[in-house]
Design an enzyme around this catalytic site. Structure first.
Site, mmCIF file in Angstrom:
data_model
loop_
_atom_site.group_PDB
_atom_site.id
_atom_site.type_symbol
_atom_site.label_atom_id
_atom_site.label_comp_id
_atom_site.label_asym_id
_atom_site.label_seq_id
_atom_site.Cartn_x
_atom_site.Cartn_y
_atom_site.Cartn_z
ATOM 1 N N ASP A 41 -55.966 15.936 133.341
ATOM 2 C CA ASP A 41 -56.955 15.875 134.413
ATOM 3 C C ASP A 41 -56.406 15.109 135.610
ATOM 4 O O ASP A 41 -56.140 13.922 135.514
ATOM 5 C CB ASP A 41 -58.217 15.171 133.882
ATOM 6 C CG ASP A 41 -59.317 15.074 134.917
ATOM 7 O OD1 ASP A 41 -60.264 14.297 134.685
ATOM 8 O OD2 ASP A 41 -59.244 15.771 135.932
ATOM 9 N N ASP A 51 -67.742 15.444 136.428
ATOM 10 C CA ASP A 51 -67.222 14.070 136.472
ATOM 11 C C ASP A 51 -68.329 13.094 136.831
ATOM 12 O O ASP A 51 -68.814 13.096 137.958
ATOM 13 C CB ASP A 51 -66.097 13.967 137.500
ATOM 14 C CG ASP A 51 -64.860 14.720 137.066
ATOM 15 O OD1 ASP A 51 -64.363 15.550 137.857
ATOM 16 O OD2 ASP A 51 -64.416 14.486 135.940
HETATM 17 C C1 DX5 Z 1 -60.804 12.337 138.882
HETATM 18 C C2 DX5 Z 1 -61.509 13.382 138.087
HETATM 19 C C3 DX5 Z 1 -60.828 14.714 138.172
HETATM 20 C C4 DX5 Z 1 -60.717 15.263 139.557
HETATM 21 C C5 DX5 Z 1 -59.602 16.260 139.574
HETATM 22 O O1 DX5 Z 1 -61.199 11.080 138.481
HETATM 23 O O2 DX5 Z 1 -61.612 13.001 136.733
HETATM 24 O O3 DX5 Z 1 -61.472 15.652 137.342
HETATM 25 O O4 DX5 Z 1 -61.904 15.868 139.923
HETATM 26 O O5 DX5 Z 1 -59.413 16.673 140.878
HETATM 27 P P1 DX5 Z 1 -58.000 17.177 141.383
HETATM 28 O O6 DX5 Z 1 -57.691 18.392 140.542
HETATM 29 O O7 DX5 Z 1 -58.233 17.482 142.805
HETATM 30 O O8 DX5 Z 1 -57.025 16.077 141.141
#
Ligand code: DX5
Length: 225
Positions: free
Chosen positions: A174, A34
């Site tokens: 996501d 990310d």
């Molecule tokens: C948030 C990111 C995600 C995040 C997901 O903006 O794009 O990929 O890392 O994390 P969790 O699974 O903890 O929501």
């Protein structure tokens, strides 16, 4: 095929390489990196140097999620650093179509992501061009947020839109994916599950957490088949 894609945003920042290798040992084939620029989202994370370091160290595919304004400034740099897929946001530039074309010309998979407030129609014109459509099931910017249930309808609608156009392309989700929400997302039509805090946490090892996600999908049938 449902694929679990760990997001290293939630990994221990002082042990990203080791944790990525742990993920690789669990038979996962892709991790999501990310990239946040502090403008498109109120957070700053990783750059091309980390992508190159992971590319040099791992066999895993690197799915680079660009949460940045004007992503075209850096797509060539990330492609050269070893990104296998580049996901840009529909909301990030008025030049969406051209940037996706450029990603394809760089021989990298292209994806488009939609924030929770962005309607399905906003990606209709690029569905032929992209390799994946990613539904943000949280407001982008941080890991560990709650899954936004209303996005299940959006997943279904995008899956329907792709099917009606005979496009066998995956829908990714996501944000907030865990053993409780993963089956809901798959039933709605998601095939790629990006997960961060449900994999990288102190409640279990990476292997145990990935197994818990996989186990939660056993018996899950996508609606309609
Ligand atoms: C948030 C990111 C995600 C995040 C997901 O903006 O794009 O990929 O890392 O994390 P969790 O699974 O903890 O929501």
């Amino acid at each position: 095929m449902i694929s679990i894609e760990p997001s290293i945003l939630s990994a221990d920042p002082l042990a990203i390489g080791e944790q990525a290798e742990e993920v690789e040992r669990c038979g996962v084939d892709t991790i999501q990196v990310d990239v946040m620029d502090g403008h498109f989202v109120p957070n700053i994370t990783f750059g091309p140097r980390l992508v190159r370091a992971l590319h040099n160290r791992l066999k895993l595919r690197l799915d680079v999620h660009l949460m940045m304004v004007d992503p075209d400034r850096l797509i060539k740099t990330f492609a050269e650093a070893g990104a296998n897929r580049l996901i840009i946001h529909q909301e990030a530039s008025p030049d969406l179509y051209r940037i996706l074309q450029t990603i394809k010309e760089l021989k990298v998979e292209a994806g488009v992501a939609l924030n929770p407030g962005t309607p399905v129609e906003a990606v209709e014109e690029v569905m032929q061009l992209v390799d994946v459509i990613q539904v943000m099931t949280v407001n982008p910017g941080y890991g560990g947020q709650d899954f936004i249930q209303s996005q299940l309808t959006k997943i279904k609608r995008i899956r329907k839109m792709l099917d009606e156009n005979n496009l066998q392309k995956p829908v990714a989700v996501d944000g907030g994916i865990d053993p409780a929400t993963a089956p809901l997302a798959v039933q709605a039509g998601a095939e790629i599950l990006v997960a961060g805090s449900s994999i990288f946490n102190h409640n279990g090892t990476v292997a145990e957490n990935i197994k818990a996600l996989r186990d939660s999908l056993k018996g899950t049938i996508k609606e309609g088949n």
